[in-house]
Design a protein around this motif. Structure first.
Motif, PDB file in Angstrom:
ATOM      1  N   HIS A 105      13.442   7.085   4.297  1.00 46.07           N
ATOM      2  CA  HIS A 105      13.901   6.148   3.374  1.00 46.07           C
ATOM      3  C   HIS A 105      13.736   4.611   4.062  1.00 46.07           C
ATOM      4  CE1 HIS A 105      17.117   4.148   0.538  1.00 46.07           C
ATOM      5  NE2 HIS A 105      15.904   3.817   0.318  1.00 46.07           N
ATOM      6  N   ARG A 135      11.430  11.878   0.579  1.00 42.83           N
ATOM      7  CA  ARG A 135      10.920  10.652   1.119  1.00 42.83           C
ATOM      8  C   ARG A 135      11.708   9.797  -0.273  1.00 42.83           C
ATOM      9  NH1 ARG A 135       6.564   6.550   0.723  1.00 42.83           N
ATOM     10  NH2 ARG A 135       5.269   8.231  -0.473  1.00 42.83           N
ATOM     11  N   VAL A 136      12.348   8.921  -0.159  1.00 47.50           N
ATOM     12  CA  VAL A 136      12.805   7.887  -1.030  1.00 47.50           C
ATOM     13  C   VAL A 136      12.056   6.570  -0.929  1.00 47.50           C
ATOM     14  CG1 VAL A 136      14.604   6.584  -1.880  1.00 47.50           C
ATOM     15  CG2 VAL A 136      14.856   8.843  -1.073  1.00 47.50           C
ATOM     16  N   GLU A 138      10.741   2.805  -1.612  1.00 53.27           N
ATOM     17  CA  GLU A 138      11.024   1.337  -2.166  1.00 53.27           C
ATOM     18  C   GLU A 138       9.757   0.841  -2.173  1.00 53.27           C
ATOM     19  OE1 GLU A 138      14.000   0.391  -2.642  1.00 53.27           O
ATOM     20  OE2 GLU A 138      15.347   1.897  -1.741  1.00 53.27           O
ATOM     21  N   TYR A 188      11.075   9.271  -5.760  1.00 62.10           N
ATOM     22  CA  TYR A 188      11.193  10.112  -4.380  1.00 62.10           C
ATOM     23  C   TYR A 188      10.185  11.202  -4.415  1.00 62.10           C
ATOM     24  CZ  TYR A 188      13.362  13.812  -6.953  1.00 62.10           C
ATOM     25  OH  TYR A 188      13.870  14.690  -8.099  1.00 62.10           O
TER      26      TYR A 188
END
Length: 354
Positions: A105, A135-136, A138, A188
C-alpha cells in the motif's frame, strides 16, 4: 487428500478422500455447518463413496442430492460446496492460511503504472519470487480503465474524457470499464498462486476470492453478496466489480491468478456518464434507468472516511489470514515503469480493440 472450501456466505466444508482405481474411497465430510437430520451426513459420505474420481463438482452435488433423506435441511452448506471441496482435495489445492501474505500500500501511482504493476507482481508470484500479495491502489490521476477485450470507441467518449482530463488505459484482464478518481474509488489486487483456486470453476473462483471482502464489509455494517459473474452488491445496488487474469508460470508450470476489484466510494455519476458511453440496453440489463442508481457509494453506506474503510478492510484480511507489510522492490518497479512506458501508455495497446 484433504480439501477445504468455504461456501460463499456460509460455512467451511472439509473433505478427506482417497482416489483408488479411479474412484473415490474413504470419503469423510466435516465442517462447521449445520445439517439435519444427523444421518444426512452419512448419506453424503455414502453418495460420494465409489464415485468416479473425475466427476465434476456439479455431478458430485447431484449424487448427494439424490441420496439425502427427505426433509434434509442444510444451513451454511450446499451439495455443490461439498463437491467443490472434493475437487479441491483431488487437485491438491492450497488454502489462504498456507501462505505468508504480503501487503503493498504505497503512494499514488499513475494509471498506466498500476496496470503494469498488476502484470509484473502477478508474474513474480507465478515465478515463485514473490509471496501472495494484497496490493491496495492509490490513484495519481483520474482514469477510465477499459477491459482487455473492450472496444475503445464503444466504451469511451474521447471529447468527454478530454474535457475532464481523464486518462484512458487498457488493463490485461477482461470485464467492463472502470471510472476512477483519486479519493473516490477503492481498488485492490490479489496476486495469488494458481493452487489457491485449484478445483474451482472460473465463476467459483470469483466468489472464493471475494469472500474475505464480504466479511470486511459485514464488519462495517454492510450486508453484501457476490453477484455472478463479477459484481459485489448490496440491497442498495452494485458497489464493486471484479476482473481476473490467469498467468502461466515459467516453462509452462504452475502459474498465478490476478484478481482485482474496484469499489465505488463516492463516484461523480454525471461525470462518469459524460466520459463513458453507457447505453440504454446495458442499463436496462441492470434493471435501472440511470447510472446514479448503478453507482452506490460506500461513503453513504458506511458513514466512514475512505481511509478508514481501507484500514478496516486490511485489518479484516490480516485477522483472517495474516498479513505482513511489504513493498514493491526496486527491480519490480523498474520493470513496471518500463512496461508502463512501452505497453500501457501506447496507443497501440490502448486501441488494440479500436
Amino acid at each position: 487428500m484433504h480439501g477445504e472450501y468455504k461456501v460463499p456466505g456460509g460455512k467451511l466444508v472439509v473433505v478427506d478422500v482417497a482416489a483408488e482405481d479411479g474412484v473415490l474411497r474413504h470419503v469423510r465430510v466435516a465442517g462447521d455447518f449445520f445439517l439435519e437430520p444427523d444421518e444426512a451426513l452419512d448419506a453424503v459420505n455414502r453418495a460420494l463413496e465409489g464415485a468416479p474420481a473425475d466427476t465434476d463438482a456439479a455431478g458430485l452435488a447431484a449424487r448427494i442430492d439424490a441420496a439425502l433423506p427427505e426433509g434434509t435441511v442444510m444451513y451454511g452448506l450446499t451439495s455443490e460446496g461439498v463437491g467443490i471441496a472434493v475437487r479441491r482435495a483431488l487437485a491438491h489445492a492450497t488454502d489462504w492460511t498456507d501462505y505468508d501474505w504480503q501487503l503493498i500500500h504505497e503512494r499514488p501511482q499513475p494509471p498506466a503504472l498500476h496496470m503494469a504493476l498488476d502484470e509484473v507482481l502477478t508474474a513474480e508470484v507465478a515465478a515463485g519470487r514473490r509471496p501472495p500479495t494484497l496490493r491496495v491502489w492509490e490513484w495519481g490521476a483520474p482514469a477510465v480503465i477499459i477491459g482487455s477485450f473492450q472496444s475503445l470507441r464503444n466504451e469511451v467518449d474521447p471529447e468527454g474524457a478530454a474535457r475532464h482530463g481523464i486518462e484512458v488505459v487498457r488493463r490485461i484482464s477482461g470485464g467492463g470499464a472502470m471510472f476512477v478518481e483519486p479519493g473516490n474509488t477503492i481498488t485492490y489486487s490479489l496476486s495469488v498462486p494458481d493452487s489457491l483456486v485449484q478445483g474451482l470453476s472460473f465463476q467459483d473462483s470469483y466468489a472464493y476470492l471475494d469472500d474475505w471482502v464480504l466479511g470486511a464489509l459485514g464488519d462495517m455494517g454492510i450486508r453484501a453478496w457476490y453477484q455472478p459473474l463479477n459484481d459485489i452488491a448490496t440491497d442498495q445496488g452494485k458497489i464493486a466489480g471484479a476482473a481476473q487474469k490467469r498467468m502461466v508460470g515459467p516453462d509452462g508450470g504452475p502459474g498465478a491468478v490476478l484478481h482485482h476489484v474496484t469499489m465505488a466510494y463516492d463516484i461523480d455519476a454525471d461525470k462518469m456518464l459524460d466520459v463513458l458511453r453507457i447505453g440504454r440496453e446495458k442499463l436496462s440489463d441492470k434493471g435501472t434507468r440511470s447510472a446514479k442508481k448503478r453507482v452506490d457509494p460506500l461513503r453513504r453506506q458506511t458513514g466512514l472516511p475512505r481511509e478508514e474503510v481501507i484500514d478496516r478492510m486490511i485489518e479484516s484480511f490480516r485477522a483472517r489470514y495474516g498479513l505482513a507489510q511489504g513493498k514493491i522492490t526496486d527491480e519490480e518497479l523498474a520493470r513496471a515503469e518500463e512496461l508502463a512506458r512501452t505497453k500501457f501508455s501506447t496507443g497501440e495497446w490502448t486501441a488494440r480493440v479500436p
